[in-house]
Scaffold this motif. Sequence first.
Motif, short mmCIF file in Angstrom:
data_model
loop_
_atom_site.label_atom_id
_atom_site.label_comp_id
_atom_site.label_asym_id
_atom_site.label_seq_id
_atom_site.Cartn_x
_atom_site.Cartn_y
_atom_site.Cartn_z
N VAL A 534 -75.33 -56.80 100.02
CA VAL A 534 -76.77 -56.57 100.15
C VAL A 534 -77.51 -57.01 98.89
O VAL A 534 -78.58 -57.61 98.96
CB VAL A 534 -77.04 -55.09 100.48
CG1 VAL A 534 -78.54 -54.86 100.65
CG2 VAL A 534 -76.31 -54.67 101.74
N LEU A 553 -77.20 -60.86 105.39
CA LEU A 553 -77.68 -59.61 105.99
C LEU A 553 -77.08 -59.39 107.37
O LEU A 553 -76.80 -58.25 107.75
CB LEU A 553 -79.21 -59.63 106.06
CG LEU A 553 -79.90 -59.57 104.69
CD1 LEU A 553 -81.36 -59.95 104.82
CD2 LEU A 553 -79.75 -58.19 104.08
N ALA A 556 -73.79 -57.94 106.71
CA ALA A 556 -73.92 -56.53 106.36
C ALA A 556 -74.19 -55.68 107.60
O ALA A 556 -73.65 -54.58 107.75
CB ALA A 556 -75.03 -56.33 105.34
N THR A 557 -75.02 -56.21 108.50
CA THR A 557 -75.33 -55.47 109.73
C THR A 557 -74.09 -55.33 110.61
O THR A 557 -73.81 -54.25 111.14
CB THR A 557 -76.44 -56.19 110.52
OG1 THR A 557 -77.61 -56.28 109.70
CG2 THR A 557 -76.78 -55.44 111.80
N GLN A 570 -78.32 -48.99 105.41
CA GLN A 570 -78.70 -49.69 106.63
C GLN A 570 -80.20 -49.95 106.67
O GLN A 570 -80.64 -51.01 107.12
CB GLN A 570 -78.25 -48.86 107.83
CG GLN A 570 -76.74 -48.76 107.94
CD GLN A 570 -76.31 -48.19 109.27
OE1 GLN A 570 -76.78 -48.62 110.32
NE2 GLN A 570 -75.41 -47.23 109.24
N VAL A 573 -80.93 -52.90 104.51
CA VAL A 573 -80.55 -54.13 105.20
C VAL A 573 -81.63 -54.50 106.23
O VAL A 573 -82.03 -55.67 106.33
CB VAL A 573 -79.18 -53.97 105.89
CG1 VAL A 573 -78.90 -55.13 106.84
CG2 VAL A 573 -78.07 -53.87 104.84
N SER A 577 -83.87 -57.73 106.23
CA SER A 577 -83.77 -58.58 107.42
C SER A 577 -85.14 -58.86 108.03
O SER A 577 -85.42 -59.97 108.48
CB SER A 577 -82.86 -57.92 108.46
OG SER A 577 -81.54 -57.81 108.00
#
Length: 882
Positions: A534, A553, A556-557, A570, A573, A577
Amino acid sequence: MLSLLVRSVLVDEVVTHLRPSGSVALVSGAAGLGKSTLAQAVTAGLESAGHRVIRGRASESETRIRFAALHQTLRPLLAAAGTLIERQRQALEHAFALADTTGTPDPLTLRVACLTLLSQAAATGPVTVVLDDAHWADAESLGVLEFGARRIQGEPFSMLFLGRSSGPLSSLERCAGLVRELEPLDETTAGLLLDAQPARPTGAHRTRVLLQSAGNPLALVELANRRTGAEGHDGSVPERLARSFGAPVESLSAPARHALLVAAALDTPEIDGPALGLSDLQEAIDADLLVGPPQRLAFRHPTLRSVVYHAAPPEERRRAHTFLVSYLAGRPERVLTHLAAAAVAPDAAARDALHAVGVTLESRGRHGAAATAYTLAAGLAPDPADAADLLLRAAGRAAAESATDRALDHAREARRHRDDDTTNAAVALFEAEELTRAGKPARAAHLLVDALGRWSSVPGSLLTELGDLTATVVAHVGDPALEAAARRVWGTVRPPAANPAGTLVDRSLELPGTSSGLTPELLSPELTTDGPVVSLAALAARLDETALARRLLDTATDRARLAGGPPARQARVLALSAWARIDQGLWDDALEAVHAGEALVEEHPDPMLFAAISSAHAYIAASRAASRENARHFAADALRAVDPHEARVYATRARHALGVAALVAGDHPSAASILAELAGPASHPRESVYALADLAEAFARTGSAPEGRRILEATRQRYAGPVSPRLNALLEHARARLASASTAESHYRAALADPGGVAWPYERARTHLAYARWLRAQGRDALPQLELALPAFGATGAKMWLATAQDEIRDAGGVVTPAAYDALATLTPAERAVVLLVGEGLSNRAIADRLYLSPRTVESHLYHAYPKVGVRTRAELLKLLA
């Protein structure tokens, strides 16, 4: 029924409110006022009206066990979990430890899974969820149920929460259509209830009971039926209740009292007598202290459980907990409190046992429970230094759950055990995280710079954590002096051994001698797959490597969805995003991230991330020519959430959105005034550059080009960082708008010279449109530029710019061909998001999963969208989108 006698009006009111689907009610009050009895009466009333009532009860001992109350409530529906789509089913199994998984379940997926499960259960008839003793529910369970309560409109179920008036239930008041607080009975009603008792008190005894019960129905009934102990006037209602409840307990044999104490220490809504293996419970059943079938025993009243437990001597309570440690073996989250309660500090063996439980929980991703285990272990540790290590480990696990306040408490407690550099640096780290979360990054940055300078001898991993957070918060502040101080101290203290995480901090702080781009070392798997992805994505976004930022991203998601992750991570992120997708012209995708982020920060308040998400929402609302008031509302949310003089990045973005809203509304003087403020010292230097094209348009439209040029160049001079191709294109566009007729074209050509500019389609379309209008003013062919601008405006839903481009095409003698985006422009953002996913071939259930909605809500959006775009069926919609 007792409740029908004393609360009949309230029972009818609650039943009437809950009988239609999509309703929420909250009833609160002190202990003994009749909440549980009210729940029974409401349940009976709803069942007689054809409702299926799903009832749960939270318990005090499970308050720290994540999702315990949710499991207790939804247990009757879990057999239907197999009908959910796989990701939702896995989230449920993960939360309830029904599968061998690690990590933390994705919060949004879990919430939508529970919402869908309830919707499906209500498909054949109305359903009402009743949660009693909700004040004892764990925070995670309340978060999931509150998520459903806020989205209950249009859903085929209702919800009733009952509990004591307390902080945890205050958030439910905002989504409950009916909120009532139980008050003590008035004298007349109390007298009626007293006269309805089997042994009706008379004379002085009746007067004493009415006086001592103070309108508390439970106290009234208990004191009325037990003359012994009712003679004195001393003590509060709970004390008199304890004496009254305690009388039958004292009459039990010693083995029966121990068995009852074990049941009280277990503290579950239902007790499986045969599984406990305590045959002496029968004596308590015969005394009417426990009620229900053997496998589902319960205390006659929750207050009785508390009386039994707290009246027992400490050594007897420890013996009961020791029994439960064996009984609950293999269930680490349940055994935690019993291990601690069975010991007397210091106890090295109990410390080791709790540490082992913490390690097990940590390996399963149960970070909050692991933090509790380490904290309890620290309380039993004979060695203060060991206690400090355990508390720091607990702080780390709490931070992994985004519980920065708890992490800070643990770290400060560790410092009381051991005041050294490592502990002080950890305290500074968590204090800075809490300040950042509260929207005060400048204070956090000053704290971190001081910590790096004072405690540079700490382990390299902690030093890198301090450096990474410093780089993050300094980037949010946008203060050149603070950036220089951070760069200077990090250059002095950075770990000598090179590693990608440290190099990421070097690059983020623009340390002298570092590469100006993203080097292969930074793009190594250690960072892009397993490391601080991130932070790397945030750096890529700041360098205008937008496509790379989005890919990181997305990684990461995906990781969060597979293994779970703390809500704050989250939400960060999602905020990053949203902005990456705005930059790429994917505004519907950006709104999807915005809505998901709003849901997360609503469940887990984080002012800084709320400002990030609200400023993104404001920019989209403003650029799409939605209601100017909506854009103002979202921008105001962002500016209220944080100190705008500290969190300058989001304050600048919010003000930029306000300027765009005025520009799109045709209020050019206001737009010029608002955007001119971004040249001042209170704005973020880099973020202000992104607003220059809008500023130039506003000043050009007001005939103030010279003043616009002055502000433009002043803004450029304030930003001393690298100028990316994207920033250069925006600068050249702005200069073109404010240039003389003889020099404007060279700036337009420079703005469009880099073919890589297509990575930011909306900004490039604005340049094409401005260039086309300049060409038309010169009597030259503008159609090629206009045709290049049109698709991006349609795809983003920027209705004002789309209409302007279409008008320019017609005025230039061209023909505007109707396209799908003309129809989509009539939809709400939520409807458009659903329609576009239909175009990708997704089913309603898959769309619901993608957008964190229930399938019923997706159906509702399509029902409203069809007539707006002129279709009647899904097939016609697919044809239009094709």
